[in-house]
Motif scaffolding. Structure first.
Motif, PDB file in Angstrom:
ATOM      1  N   ASP A  38       0.928  -1.284   0.019  1.00  0.00           N
ATOM      2  CA  ASP A  38      -0.035   0.048   0.130  1.00  0.00           C
ATOM      3  C   ASP A  38       0.897   0.981  -0.126  1.00  0.00           C
ATOM      4  OD1 ASP A  38      -1.534   2.071   0.527  1.00  0.00           O
ATOM      5  OD2 ASP A  38      -2.777   1.332   1.957  1.00  0.00           O
ATOM      6  N   GLU A  40       0.368   4.302  -0.065  1.00  0.00           N
ATOM      7  CA  GLU A  40      -0.176   5.439   0.613  1.00  0.00           C
ATOM      8  C   GLU A  40       0.287   5.372   2.174  1.00  0.00           C
ATOM      9  OE1 GLU A  40      -1.143   8.062  -0.720  1.00  0.00           O
ATOM     10  OE2 GLU A  40      -1.027   7.101  -2.708  1.00  0.00           O
ATOM     11  N   GLN A  41       0.464   4.012   2.547  1.00  0.00           N
ATOM     12  CA  GLN A  41       0.802   3.729   4.108  1.00  0.00           C
ATOM     13  C   GLN A  41       2.087   3.383   4.410  1.00  0.00           C
ATOM     14  OE1 GLN A  41      -1.496   4.477   6.223  1.00  0.00           O
ATOM     15  NE2 GLN A  41      -2.901   5.186   4.615  1.00  0.00           N
ATOM     16  N   HIS A 250      -1.227   9.635  11.747  1.00  0.00           N
ATOM     17  CA  HIS A 250      -0.238   9.708  10.739  1.00  0.00           C
ATOM     18  C   HIS A 250       0.267  11.156  10.236  1.00  0.00           C
ATOM     19  CE1 HIS A 250       2.473   8.950   7.251  1.00  0.00           C
ATOM     20  NE2 HIS A 250       1.567   9.780   6.455  1.00  0.00           N
ATOM     21  N   THR A 252       3.666  13.419   8.091  1.00  0.00           N
ATOM     22  CA  THR A 252       4.646  13.225   7.205  1.00  0.00           C
ATOM     23  C   THR A 252       6.086  13.125   7.623  1.00  0.00           C
ATOM     24  OG1 THR A 252       5.241  15.666   6.792  1.00  0.00           O
ATOM     25  CG2 THR A 252       3.268  14.820   5.678  1.00  0.00           C
TER      26      THR A 252
END
Length: 362
Positions: A38, A40-41, A250, A252
Motif C-alpha cells: 500500500d 500510501e501507508q 499519521h 509526514t
C-alpha cells in the motif's frame, strides 16, 4: 550479481520498513518483493516496481493484513526467485520463508523472531477477541510455530539488529546470528537545541508498545504529550487520555522530523527488539526516556543520551520523567553519539563486507 529484496508486507511505516527503505536506496537495481503493498501507508519507494503475492488481490487484504497470518507462508513460498544470485529478506515474521535457487544465497535481516507466535501473550495481551478465542487461536499458532521453525532454516545467514534479537534467533530457531545495529537515515532528521514544551511518543498503536503506560503517566503529570502513529488500539487509548494528550495519527516524514527535534524527550515504553525511534530521537538532539531493556541497552548512554525506567508501569515512568527534567542535556553531544555510531555509512560498510563474504561462496 542479481539481487532480490523481500519484505514481510509494505502496509505500514515502522522501524523495519525504514530499514528496508534504506536497503532499497542502497541497491537501486535490485527487484522488490513483498506480500502486500500500500504505497500510501508505507515508506517511499518512488517509481520502483514492487512485486506482490496473490494476497494483494484479496478484497480488504491491505487493510486487514494482520488477519491473514496463516496465508503468508504459502504466499512467500509461491514467489519465483529463481533468477536471483542473492536474496536479502527483511523480516519479523514471514519473508524469511522465500525459496532461493540452488547455488544462490539468502541473507535475512531479522528484526525479530515471529513475535505473535513465540511471545503470544505479550503481543496480543490487550486484544479482547484473543481472550475469547484463545483455544482456537492457540491451536492454529501451535501448527504455525512448526512451520515457522521449518522455514527459519532457509536463510544462509541471519543478521540481527541487536544482541537481544540474536539471542532469540538462537533460542527459537537454533541459528547463529551476526549482530549489526541498524542505522537511521540521518539526512531525514534535523537538529534543534531549542526544545518546545511537549513530549513525544512515536509508535504503532498496538498493545506491546505500552502506550497505555505513557498515557497514564502523563495523565498524572498533566504535561503535554503528542502521540504519532495509528493502529488497532487507537480508540481504546484515546478513551484513557486526558486533554493534555494529543493523538496526531499519521504525519509526514518532515513533520515527524520536526517534532523529534523540538520535543523535550521522546518516550519509549515497549520492550523493543532494537528500536530505531530512540536513535532517531538522538539524531535530532533529543534525549530518550525508555524502558531499560532490549535494544536500548545497545544504543543509549544513561544520563547522557537518555534515562531508563526499570518497570513498565506508570509510576516508574513518572519517576524517570521527573529525573530527566532535572538533567542539563547537551543536545549536540546527543546528536553526535547517534550520527557517529548509527550512520548509514557505518552500517553498509559492515553489511557489504558480509555480502562479499557470503556471495563468494558457491
Amino acid at each position: 550479481m542479481k539481487i532480490a529484496l523481500v519484505h514481510d508486507y509494505l502496509t505500514q511505516r515502522g522501524g523495519a520498513e525504514r530499514v528496508f527503505e534504506l536497503l532499497c536506496q542502497r541497491y537501486p537495481n535490485a527487484d522488490i518483493y513483498t506480500s502486500l503493498y500500500d504505497p500510501e501507508q508505507t515508506v517511499a519507494l518512488g517509481d520502483r516496481l514492487v512485486h506482490t503475492t496473490g494476497l494483494q488481490k484479496l478484497p480488504g487484504a491491505v487493510k486487514y493484513f494482520r488477519m491473514l497470518a496463516p496465508l503468508y507462508f504459502p504466499a512467500f513460498r509461491s514467489l519465483n526467485l529463481q533468477d536471483y544470485d542473492l536474496v536479502i529478506s527483511s523480516s519479523s515474521s514471514f519473508a524469511k520463508a522465500v525459496k532461493k535457487r540452488k547455488g544462490a544465497r539468502h541473507i535475512c535481516f531479522c528484526h525479530n523472531v515471529t513475535r505473535f507466535l513465540w511471545d503470544t501473550q505479550t503481543y496480543l495481551r490487550e486484544y479482547g477477541d484473543y481472550r475469547y478465542f484463545y483455544p482456537l487461536i492457540e491451536t492454529i499458532f501451535h501448527q504455525m510455530r512448526k512451520v515457522d521453525l521449518a522455514y527459519a532454516q532457509e536463510p544462509d545467514l541471519y543478521i540481527a539488529n541487536s544482541s537481544v534479537v540474536a539471542h532469540r534467533i538462537q533460542k527459537y530457531y537454533g541459528k547463529q546470528a551476526l549482530v549489526i545495529n541498524y542505522p537511521i537515515s540521518s539526512s531525514n532528521f534535523t537538529f534543534s537545541s531549542k526544545k518546545d514544551n511537549f513530549y513525544l511518543a512515536s509508535a504503532r498503536l498496538i498493545s506491546y508498545k505500552r502506550i497505555d503506560v505513557i498515557i497514564e503517566a502523563f495523565n498524572w503529570l498533566g504535561w503535554p504529550l503528542f502521540i504519532i502513529g495509528n493502529g488497532p488500539e487507537r480508540e481504546r487509548l484515546k478513551a484513557k487520555a486526558l486533554k493534555n494528550v494529543q493523538f496526531l495519527g499519521h504525519v509526514t516524514d518532515s513533520e515527524r522530523s520536526y517534532l523529534m527535534s523540538k520535543a523535550r524527550s521522546v518516550i519509549v515504553a515497549a520492550l523493543e527488539d532494537y528500536g530505531l525511534v530512540p536513535v532517531e530521537a538522538n539524531a535530532s538532539g533529543t534525549p530518550v526516556i525508555a524502558y531499560g531493556a532490549g535494544g536500548v541497552l545497545d544504543t543509549q548512554l544513561p544520563g547522557h543520551t537518555g534515562v531508563f525506567f526499570n518497570r513498565q508501569t506508570p509510576d516508574a515512568l513518572h519517576a524517570a520523567l521527573l529525573d530527566a527534567s532535572q538533567i542539563s542535556w547537551d543536545y549536540r553531544k546527543i546528536r553526535h553519539h547517534a550520527l557517529s555510531q548509527f550512520s548509514e555509512e557505518a552500517f553498509f560498510s559492515k553489511v557489504e563486507h558480509v555480502i562479499s563474504e557470503v556471495g563468494s561462496v558457491t
